[in-house]
Design a protein around this motif. Structure first.
Motif, PDB file in Angstrom:
ATOM      1  N   THR A  14       0.836  -1.201   0.000  1.00  0.00           N
ATOM      2  CA  THR A  14       0.000   0.000   0.000  1.00  0.00           C
ATOM      3  C   THR A  14       0.872   1.252   0.000  1.00  0.00           C
ATOM      4  O   THR A  14       0.636   2.191  -0.775  1.00  0.00           O
ATOM      5  CB  THR A  14      -0.937   0.003   1.222  1.00  0.00           C
ATOM      6  N   LEU A  15       1.889   1.271   0.858  1.00  0.00           N
ATOM      7  CA  LEU A  15       2.798   2.410   0.920  1.00  0.00           C
ATOM      8  C   LEU A  15       3.566   2.562  -0.387  1.00  0.00           C
ATOM      9  O   LEU A  15       3.727   3.674  -0.903  1.00  0.00           O
ATOM     10  CB  LEU A  15       3.758   2.250   2.100  1.00  0.00           C
ATOM     11  N   PHE A  16       4.034   1.461  -0.935  1.00  0.00           N
ATOM     12  CA  PHE A  16       4.757   1.492  -2.203  1.00  0.00           C
ATOM     13  C   PHE A  16       3.894   2.112  -3.302  1.00  0.00           C
ATOM     14  O   PHE A  16       4.362   2.970  -4.062  1.00  0.00           O
ATOM     15  CB  PHE A  16       5.175   0.071  -2.599  1.00  0.00           C
ATOM     16  N   LEU A  17       2.635   1.699  -3.388  1.00  0.00           N
ATOM     17  CA  LEU A  17       1.767   2.191  -4.461  1.00  0.00           C
ATOM     18  C   LEU A  17       1.487   3.682  -4.341  1.00  0.00           C
ATOM     19  O   LEU A  17       1.176   4.334  -5.340  1.00  0.00           O
ATOM     20  CB  LEU A  17       0.473   1.380  -4.505  1.00  0.00           C
ATOM     21  N   LEU A  18       1.647   4.252  -3.148  1.00  0.00           N
ATOM     22  CA  LEU A  18       1.515   5.702  -2.990  1.00  0.00           C
ATOM     23  C   LEU A  18       2.683   6.446  -3.640  1.00  0.00           C
ATOM     24  O   LEU A  18       2.606   7.655  -3.866  1.00  0.00           O
ATOM     25  CB  LEU A  18       1.436   6.083  -1.505  1.00  0.00           C
ATOM     26  N   PRO A  67       3.029   7.187  -9.687  1.00  0.00           N
ATOM     27  CA  PRO A  67       4.151   7.026 -10.614  1.00  0.00           C
ATOM     28  C   PRO A  67       5.307   7.994 -10.359  1.00  0.00           C
ATOM     29  O   PRO A  67       6.277   7.976 -11.112  1.00  0.00           O
ATOM     30  CB  PRO A  67       3.509   7.332 -11.967  1.00  0.00           C
ATOM     31  N   THR A  68       5.227   8.810  -9.333  1.00  0.00           N
ATOM     32  CA  THR A  68       6.248   9.846  -9.127  1.00  0.00           C
ATOM     33  C   THR A  68       7.648   9.276  -8.931  1.00  0.00           C
ATOM     34  O   THR A  68       8.612   9.776  -9.509  1.00  0.00           O
ATOM     35  CB  THR A  68       5.878  10.735  -7.919  1.00  0.00           C
ATOM     36  N   TRP A 109       7.148  -3.354  -8.091  1.00  0.00           N
ATOM     37  CA  TRP A 109       6.758  -4.018  -6.852  1.00  0.00           C
ATOM     38  C   TRP A 109       7.390  -5.405  -6.745  1.00  0.00           C
ATOM     39  O   TRP A 109       7.917  -5.789  -5.703  1.00  0.00           O
ATOM     40  CB  TRP A 109       5.234  -4.106  -6.729  1.00  0.00           C
ATOM     41  N   SER A 110       7.365  -6.157  -7.821  1.00  0.00           N
ATOM     42  CA  SER A 110       7.947  -7.503  -7.788  1.00  0.00           C
ATOM     43  C   SER A 110       9.460  -7.448  -7.535  1.00  0.00           C
ATOM     44  O   SER A 110      10.020  -8.345  -6.899  1.00  0.00           O
ATOM     45  CB  SER A 110       7.640  -8.280  -9.068  1.00  0.00           C
TER      46      SER A 110
END
Length: 87
Positions: free
Chosen positions: A17-21, A24-25, A32-33
């Motif tokens: 969830t934190l990663f997806l925030l 695309p910046t 992710w993988s």
């Protein structure tokens, strides 16, 4: 107050969830993988920061040794709402 703890596989959903925030910046969603693969090899030197009161994962940081004299930072990011707060 922020609590820093060693990475654990159990935090992976929150970490995603934190990663997806950051997309695309700072990252592409397809990375992710790569992060999951990195953690499978270097999870012992990866740390997570949580806001104690809310339990929200607000940041993560890791390092690895590229040789006997060099350590490198890797996969470091902060929740957008906590940037600039000296975490």
């Amino acid at each position: 107050m922020i609590e820093i703890t060693p990475y654990s596989v159990s935090i992976l959903p929150e970490l995603q969830t934190l990663f997806l925030l950051q997309v695309p910046t700072y990252f592409d969603a397809e990375e992710w993988s790569d992060l999951v693969d990195y953690l499978s090899r270097n999870g012992a030197t990866y740390y997570c920061a949580k806001e104690v009161k809310s339990g929200l994962l607000v940041g993560c940081a890791g390092y690895y040794l590229s040789d006997q004299q060099t350590a490198r930072l890797s996969w470091n990011f902060i929740h957008p709402e906590y940037r600039g707060q000296k975490i």
